[in-house]
Every structure is written in C-alpha cells, then in structure tokens.
Design a protein around this motif. Structure first.
Motif, PDB file in Angstrom:
ATOM      1  N   ILE A  83       0.840  -1.200   0.000  1.00 25.84           N
ATOM      2  CA  ILE A  83       0.000   0.000   0.000  1.00 25.84           C
ATOM      3  C   ILE A  83       0.874   1.248   0.000  1.00 25.84           C
ATOM      4  N   VAL A  84       1.877   1.290   0.866  1.00 24.02           N
ATOM      5  CA  VAL A  84       2.756   2.455   0.961  1.00 24.02           C
ATOM      6  C   VAL A  84       3.564   2.618  -0.319  1.00 24.02           C
ATOM      7  N   LEU A  85       4.107   1.542  -0.839  1.00 22.16           N
ATOM      8  CA  LEU A  85       4.886   1.637  -2.075  1.00 22.16           C
ATOM      9  C   LEU A  85       4.008   2.099  -3.239  1.00 22.16           C
ATOM     10  N   SER A  86       2.777   1.651  -3.285  1.00 22.84           N
ATOM     11  CA  SER A  86       1.854   2.105  -4.338  1.00 22.84           C
ATOM     12  C   SER A  86       1.584   3.601  -4.207  1.00 22.84           C
ATOM     13  N   LEU A  87       1.416   4.086  -2.986  1.00 26.07           N
ATOM     14  CA  LEU A  87       1.228   5.517  -2.766  1.00 26.07           C
ATOM     15  C   LEU A  87       2.446   6.293  -3.262  1.00 26.07           C
ATOM     16  N   LEU A  88       3.626   5.835  -2.911  1.00 24.37           N
ATOM     17  CA  LEU A  88       4.848   6.516  -3.327  1.00 24.37           C
ATOM     18  C   LEU A  88       4.997   6.511  -4.846  1.00 24.37           C
ATOM     19  N   ARG A  89       4.747   5.378  -5.456  1.00 27.69           N
ATOM     20  CA  ARG A  89       4.863   5.284  -6.918  1.00 27.69           C
ATOM     21  C   ARG A  89       3.844   6.167  -7.608  1.00 27.69           C
ATOM     22  N   GLY A  90       2.642   6.275  -7.029  1.00 22.10           N
ATOM     23  CA  GLY A  90       1.623   7.150  -7.604  1.00 22.10           C
ATOM     24  C   GLY A  90       1.970   8.622  -7.460  1.00 22.10           C
ATOM     25  N   ALA A  91       2.643   8.963  -6.368  1.00 20.85           N
ATOM     26  CA  ALA A  91       2.996  10.361  -6.118  1.00 20.85           C
ATOM     27  C   ALA A  91       4.147  10.824  -6.999  1.00 20.85           C
ATOM     28  N   VAL A  92       5.088   9.931  -7.270  1.00 28.48           N
ATOM     29  CA  VAL A  92       6.248  10.299  -8.099  1.00 28.48           C
ATOM     30  C   VAL A  92       6.500   9.195  -9.125  1.00 28.48           C
ATOM     31  N   PRO A  93       5.599   9.068 -10.104  1.00 27.53           N
ATOM     32  CA  PRO A  93       5.718   7.969 -11.066  1.00 27.53           C
ATOM     33  C   PRO A  93       7.022   7.998 -11.858  1.00 27.53           C
ATOM     34  N   GLU A  94       7.594   9.181 -12.043  1.00 28.08           N
ATOM     35  CA  GLU A  94       8.853   9.273 -12.791  1.00 28.08           C
ATOM     36  C   GLU A  94      10.015   8.637 -12.032  1.00 28.08           C
ATOM     37  N   LYS A  95       9.851   8.399 -10.748  1.00 19.22           N
ATOM     38  CA  LYS A  95      10.888   7.778  -9.911  1.00 19.22           C
ATOM     39  C   LYS A  95      10.475   6.391  -9.424  1.00 19.22           C
ATOM     40  N   ALA A  96       9.450   5.805 -10.032  1.00 21.06           N
ATOM     41  CA  ALA A  96       8.905   4.537  -9.563  1.00 21.06           C
ATOM     42  C   ALA A  96       9.954   3.426  -9.524  1.00 21.06           C
ATOM     43  N   ASP A  97      10.756   3.286 -10.570  1.00 17.42           N
ATOM     44  CA  ASP A  97      11.764   2.226 -10.596  1.00 17.42           C
ATOM     45  C   ASP A  97      12.806   2.424  -9.502  1.00 17.42           C
ATOM     46  N   GLU A  98      13.248   3.667  -9.340  1.00 16.89           N
ATOM     47  CA  GLU A  98      14.229   3.970  -8.295  1.00 16.89           C
ATOM     48  C   GLU A  98      13.664   3.703  -6.901  1.00 16.89           C
ATOM     49  N   LEU A  99      12.400   4.070  -6.687  1.00 13.20           N
ATOM     50  CA  LEU A  99      11.768   3.817  -5.391  1.00 13.20           C
ATOM     51  C   LEU A  99      11.661   2.324  -5.110  1.00 13.20           C
ATOM     52  N   CYS A 100      11.268   1.558  -6.110  1.00 16.85           N
ATOM     53  CA  CYS A 100      11.166   0.104  -5.928  1.00 16.85           C
ATOM     54  C   CYS A 100      12.524  -0.497  -5.592  1.00 16.85           C
TER      55      CYS A 100
END
Length: 178
Positions: free
Chosen positions: A10-27
């Motif tokens: 849930i938290v990772l999905s929120l983060l990826r939705g907030a900054v989709p351009e950084k989704a790979d880096e966040l993961c």
C-alpha cells in the motif's frame, strides 16, 4: 478470493503514484533496505517515524494529513479574492482583505477546519472529534470525490504524505548505514 495488499505494498503504491517518474528507483530503494511498514494503534499526538528496520505510522496521522490538506485547500476560497484584487489593482493585501466584506464567514469556517485538525492531533482517535461537514472523509477512491477541487486536494494530500514517507525512508537508509 483476493488477498488484501500488505502495508508495504500500500505504501509503495502511494509513493509510486505520487512520483511515477521515480517509480523504478523507489522500488529499488524499497527492495534494497528490506524494512517493514508498521501501522501503529492511534493515540494522542501523531505517529510517523522510522528505525533502521521499519517505518511506523498510524491511521490517525493519515487522517490528519487529509484534514489539514483539505482545510488548506479551502483556504483558497478565503484569501484568493483579496489576492486577485491586490495583484490586479496594486492595492496592498491589507487593503484588499479589508475590502472583502464577504470573507467573514469563509474565514470563520476555515478557522473551524484548522481547529478540527488541531483537535485531531490531540485526540486518541479520529472518532473522538467532530469531522467538518464540508470535508469528505478520507478515501483511497479519488474518483468518488466528484468535483475537481476535491480531486486536487486529494492529489496534494497524497503528495504531502508521500513526501513524509520518503523522509522516513531516508531515516531508514541513514540508520542502516550507521
């Protein structure tokens, strides 16, 4: 039967939705640090912190972000007319505020919303306060909010909470690094 997503998902999905351009880096960061996400019981105050192994927050803190974010968005209706008048005519903001005779009730309502946020911060749970009638209850369903202003506030609240979570992720990283 579908399974419920984990707190981490849930938290990772929120983060990826907030900054989709950084989704790979966040993961990648998320996977590298192997930390847990803990949902704490609500209590007086707010809970949002991290150790080297976990990020912890309570649902009341999420509700606080929501309430404060929607209250702040509503501040636009209080002060925008004076700002428009001041910038378009060159009068001072003080003069524009004094000229806005309709501001009284809007400002009173805004102060009530902010007071509700302060009450929520001090309460033991969200149920312990009177939720402002003109602010929707927290939801993960953006489409259910209806109007564009509520959707904009939803987006800003999501970005603000994502920023706070990323701040806590940095604590995880710094503490893990020693």
């Amino acid at each position: 039967m579908p399974t419920e997503p984990s707190n981490q998902t849930i938290v990772l999905s929120l983060l990826r939705g907030a900054v989709p351009e950084k989704a790979d880096e966040l993961c990648r960061l998320w996977a590298d640090h192997q930390h847990s996400v803990e949902i704490a019981p609500s209590r007086a105050g707010l809970t949002l912190n991290a150790t080297s192994k976990r990020i912890k927050f309570d649902t009341k803190t999420l509700d606080f972000f929501w309430l404060l974010g929607f209250a702040a968005w509503r501040a636009v209706e209080v002060y925008a007319p004076a700002l428009v008048l001041a910038t378009s005519t060159g009068v001072s903001i003080d003069a524009a505020l004094k000229a806005d005779h309709g501001r009284g009730q809007f400002e009173f309502d805004f102060k009530q919303r902010i007071a509700a946020a302060h009450s929520l911060r001090e309460a033991g749970s969200t149920a312990a306060i009177q939720w402002p009638t003109d602010i929707p209850l927290p939801t993960a369903d953006r489409a259910s909010l209806g109007d564009a202003q509520a959707k904009a506030a939803f987006d800003l609240v999501g970005l603000a909470f994502a920023f706070a979570l990323l701040h806590e992720l940095k604590h995880v990283m710094f503490r893990a690094a020693g």
